[in-house]
Design a protein around this motif. Structure first.
Motif, mmCIF file in Angstrom:
data_model
loop_
_atom_site.group_PDB
_atom_site.id
_atom_site.type_symbol
_atom_site.label_atom_id
_atom_site.label_comp_id
_atom_site.label_asym_id
_atom_site.label_seq_id
_atom_site.Cartn_x
_atom_site.Cartn_y
_atom_site.Cartn_z
ATOM 1 N N VAL A 33 0.864 -1.175 0.000
ATOM 2 C CA VAL A 33 0.000 0.000 0.000
ATOM 3 C C VAL A 33 0.901 1.225 0.000
ATOM 4 C CG1 VAL A 33 -1.779 1.316 1.206
ATOM 5 C CG2 VAL A 33 -1.852 -1.190 1.211
ATOM 6 N N ALA A 34 0.735 2.088 -1.004
ATOM 7 C CA ALA A 34 1.586 3.262 -1.154
ATOM 8 C C ALA A 34 0.742 4.530 -1.100
ATOM 9 C CB ALA A 34 2.333 3.192 -2.482
ATOM 10 N N GLU A 35 1.399 5.645 -0.780
ATOM 11 C CA GLU A 35 0.755 6.950 -0.806
ATOM 12 C C GLU A 35 1.071 7.635 -2.129
ATOM 13 O OE1 GLU A 35 -1.230 8.587 1.219
ATOM 14 O OE2 GLU A 35 -1.282 7.172 2.907
ATOM 15 N N THR A 36 0.031 8.070 -2.831
ATOM 16 C CA THR A 36 0.195 8.797 -4.084
ATOM 17 C C THR A 36 -0.766 9.980 -4.099
ATOM 18 O OG1 THR A 36 -1.452 7.495 -5.286
ATOM 19 C CG2 THR A 36 0.815 6.683 -5.328
ATOM 20 N N THR A 37 -0.601 10.851 -5.067
ATOM 21 C CA THR A 37 -1.510 11.986 -5.194
ATOM 22 C C THR A 37 -2.833 11.531 -5.811
ATOM 23 O OG1 THR A 37 -0.586 12.511 -7.360
ATOM 24 C CG2 THR A 37 0.372 13.619 -5.442
ATOM 25 N N VAL A 38 -3.892 12.228 -5.468
ATOM 26 C CA VAL A 38 -5.200 11.933 -6.050
ATOM 27 C C VAL A 38 -5.171 12.340 -7.521
ATOM 28 C CG1 VAL A 38 -7.669 12.465 -5.988
ATOM 29 C CG2 VAL A 38 -6.368 12.261 -3.851
ATOM 30 N N PRO A 39 -5.554 11.445 -8.424
ATOM 31 C CA PRO A 39 -5.537 11.812 -9.845
ATOM 32 C C PRO A 39 -6.646 12.804 -10.175
ATOM 33 C CG PRO A 39 -6.542 9.665 -9.559
ATOM 34 C CD PRO A 39 -6.037 10.065 -8.203
ATOM 35 N N ALA A 40 -6.464 13.501 -11.264
ATOM 36 C CA ALA A 40 -7.511 14.380 -11.770
ATOM 37 C C ALA A 40 -8.243 13.679 -12.905
ATOM 38 C CB ALA A 40 -6.908 15.695 -12.270
ATOM 39 N N ALA A 41 -9.496 14.019 -13.093
ATOM 40 C CA ALA A 41 -10.275 13.450 -14.195
ATOM 41 C C ALA A 41 -9.923 14.200 -15.476
ATOM 42 C CB ALA A 41 -11.766 13.570 -13.903
ATOM 43 N N ALA A 42 -9.259 13.522 -16.383
ATOM 44 C CA ALA A 42 -8.927 14.115 -17.675
ATOM 45 C C ALA A 42 -10.169 14.138 -18.558
ATOM 46 C CB ALA A 42 -7.806 13.306 -18.334
ATOM 47 N N ALA A 43 -10.051 14.700 -19.736
ATOM 48 C CA ALA A 43 -11.172 14.721 -20.669
ATOM 49 C C ALA A 43 -11.630 13.298 -20.954
ATOM 50 C CB ALA A 43 -10.766 15.409 -21.963
ATOM 51 N N GLY A 44 -12.914 13.069 -20.858
ATOM 52 C CA GLY A 44 -13.469 11.739 -21.099
ATOM 53 C C GLY A 44 -13.417 10.805 -19.915
ATOM 54 N N GLU A 45 -12.970 11.304 -18.761
ATOM 55 C CA GLU A 45 -12.850 10.469 -17.562
ATOM 56 C C GLU A 45 -13.741 10.993 -16.445
ATOM 57 O OE1 GLU A 45 -8.244 8.822 -17.735
ATOM 58 O OE2 GLU A 45 -8.701 10.582 -16.495
ATOM 59 N N GLY A 103 -15.586 13.677 -9.450
ATOM 60 C CA GLY A 103 -15.203 14.705 -10.407
ATOM 61 C C GLY A 103 -15.493 14.226 -11.818
ATOM 62 N N VAL A 104 -15.798 15.159 -12.699
ATOM 63 C CA VAL A 104 -16.160 14.817 -14.072
ATOM 64 C C VAL A 104 -15.288 15.621 -15.033
ATOM 65 C CG1 VAL A 104 -18.019 14.792 -15.783
ATOM 66 C CG2 VAL A 104 -18.535 14.317 -13.383
ATOM 67 N N GLY A 105 -14.607 14.932 -15.940
ATOM 68 C CA GLY A 105 -13.776 15.602 -16.925
ATOM 69 C C GLY A 105 -14.593 16.163 -18.076
ATOM 70 N N ALA A 106 -13.904 16.903 -18.931
ATOM 71 C CA ALA A 106 -14.566 17.481 -20.094
ATOM 72 C C ALA A 106 -15.086 16.385 -21.016
ATOM 73 C CB ALA A 106 -13.581 18.382 -20.847
ATOM 74 N N ASP A 107 -16.161 16.692 -21.719
ATOM 75 C CA ASP A 107 -16.742 15.813 -22.739
ATOM 76 C C ASP A 107 -17.410 14.564 -22.170
ATOM 77 O OD1 ASP A 107 -15.739 17.547 -24.732
ATOM 78 O OD2 ASP A 107 -13.802 16.528 -24.679
ATOM 79 N N VAL A 108 -17.702 14.553 -20.881
ATOM 80 C CA VAL A 108 -18.415 13.425 -20.271
ATOM 81 C C VAL A 108 -19.895 13.762 -20.187
ATOM 82 C CG1 VAL A 108 -18.726 12.035 -18.182
ATOM 83 C CG2 VAL A 108 -16.420 12.615 -18.966
ATOM 84 N N ARG A 109 -20.727 12.862 -20.662
ATOM 85 C CA ARG A 109 -22.168 13.060 -20.617
ATOM 86 C C ARG A 109 -22.823 11.909 -19.864
ATOM 87 N NH1 ARG A 109 -20.124 16.896 -22.147
ATOM 88 N NH2 ARG A 109 -20.444 18.139 -24.051
ATOM 89 N N GLY A 110 -23.878 12.205 -19.128
ATOM 90 C CA GLY A 110 -24.670 11.171 -18.487
ATOM 91 C C GLY A 110 -24.215 10.760 -17.100
ATOM 92 N N LEU A 111 -23.105 11.317 -16.616
ATOM 93 C CA LEU A 111 -22.628 11.026 -15.267
ATOM 94 C C LEU A 111 -22.371 12.339 -14.543
ATOM 95 C CD1 LEU A 111 -20.111 8.126 -16.044
ATOM 96 C CD2 LEU A 111 -22.315 7.890 -14.878
ATOM 97 N N GLU A 112 -22.726 12.370 -13.251
ATOM 98 C CA GLU A 112 -22.577 13.588 -12.465
ATOM 99 C C GLU A 112 -21.943 13.274 -11.123
ATOM 100 O OE1 GLU A 112 -26.496 15.126 -12.031
ATOM 101 O OE2 GLU A 112 -26.703 15.724 -14.150
ATOM 102 N N VAL A 113 -21.370 14.304 -10.503
ATOM 103 C CA VAL A 113 -20.815 14.159 -9.161
ATOM 104 C C VAL A 113 -21.908 13.640 -8.231
ATOM 105 C CG1 VAL A 113 -19.876 15.411 -7.171
ATOM 106 C CG2 VAL A 113 -19.041 15.916 -9.486
ATOM 107 N N GLY A 114 -21.566 12.637 -7.446
ATOM 108 C CA GLY A 114 -22.516 12.025 -6.513
ATOM 109 C C GLY A 114 -23.146 10.750 -7.017
ATOM 110 N N ASP A 115 -23.039 10.458 -8.315
ATOM 111 C CA ASP A 115 -23.594 9.218 -8.845
ATOM 112 C C ASP A 115 -22.837 8.015 -8.275
ATOM 113 O OD1 ASP A 115 -25.452 10.509 -10.420
ATOM 114 O OD2 ASP A 115 -24.288 10.345 -12.282
#
Length: 319
Positions: A17-29, A73-85
């Protein structure tokens, strides 16, 4: 954040188990705050270095190919999914395993094409235990083998993570389901919808009788089992004991009666939406062998390699 990683290839002791930074949601992610993730055969192969031709040998690499959690989090160009789903998803393709972060982690950035709202009928642990096996079985039986009502469907390994989903899905499609598994799994297999049961330790292929469809989750003796296909029968292999197993499937597409089919592990875009609907409509249940918290992911990998596994090993992440 914490994530399950390997910094060397090896057995269960290589998992840390390692510590890493939280990734960001890129476009389409979408960025998922993870609740649970399961162990799959591909994780053991990845850990052991058997996929190094695809993942490369640059380490560290993250483990885990499936996820259940909440969209953070929702990246650019994502449709049909929202924060909290509340969602489930699968990591797409072996090449993505090169990353230092997998899905057995507190957060995961996931291709939105391979994410869907999770079934309402399953809790997070159950959903994690079903997502890969459910996808594999539904695609193999409905889309590749095209099971028809009344056909006899033989599931080799019908009490494992994929097999337990396959038994239920085959029954939901109207198949007459026969299961080949360990003798102690008969009661379980019948509770999942099996009409017939055979002990793999004492059953030769010829004694099973003809099957219209065979779903093989074991990967051994493929040619011997192919011989029990009825005229027009179809066999789908979803596990391979060696490169010889892959060679057998390749050869069967050219020579002999009853081509053995398979398919790439990555779901088609949007496929999990249909899986969610199928699971809720047909009350498909998950089979959980044991659950471990993320800090005990090494123990989870050790349990995965132990004999007698029935269903899935699931790793949970504290909220």
């Amino acid at each position: 954040m914490r994530t399950a990683q390997i910094t060397r290839f090896g057995d269960w002791r290589a998992v840390q188990v390692a510590e890493t930074t939280v990734p960001a949601a890129a476009a389409g992610e979408v960025l998922v705050r993870v609740s649970a993730s399961s162990l799959n055969a591909v994780d053991a192969a990845h850990r052991a270095g058997q996929l190094a031709v695809l993942t490369g040998r640059r380490l560290p690499q993250g483990l885990g190919i499936d996820v259940v959690g909440t969209v953070d989090g929702v990246g650019a160009d994502v449709r049909g999914l929202e924060v909290g789903d509340r969602v489930w998803g699968i990591r797409a393709g072996a090449f993505s395993m090169k990353n230092a972060r997998g899905m057995t982690a507190e957060y995961a950035a996931v291709d939105a094409r391979h994410v869907a709202r999770a079934p309402e009928s399953l809790d997070d642990v159950q959903a994690a235990a079903l997502v890969v096996g459910g996808y594999t079985s539904l695609r193999a039986l409905r889309d590749v083998a095209r099971v028809q009502p009344g056909e006899r469907v033989l599931v080799r390994g019908g009490t494992g993570g994929v097999g337990s989903a396959a038994v239920q899905i085959a029954a939901a499609l109207g198949g007459r389901v026969a299961v080949l598994a360990s003798a102690r799994g008969e009661e379980l297999a019948r509770s999942l919808g099996a009409h017939e049961f055979f002990d793999y330790a004492t059953t030769a292929p010829a004694s099973v009788g003809f099957a219209d469809v065979i779903l093989d989750t074991v990967g051994t003796d493929l040619l011997a089992w192919r011989r029990v296909l009825s005229p027009g029968g179809r066999m789908v292999g979803v596990a391979f004991d060696s490169l010889a197993g892959l060679a057998t499937i390749a050869a069967s597409s050219v020579f002999g009666r009853g081509r053995i089919r398979t398919f790439a592990g990555e779901p088609p875009a949007g496929y999990l939406n249909g899986l969610t609907s199928f699971v809720d409509t047909h009350s498909i249940r998950a089979l959980v062998h044991e659950t471990f918290p993320l800090e005990r992911v090494q123990d989870a990998h050790r349990a995965f390699t132990a004999p007698g596994l029935r269903g899935k090993i699931v790793v949970t992440t504290a909220p």
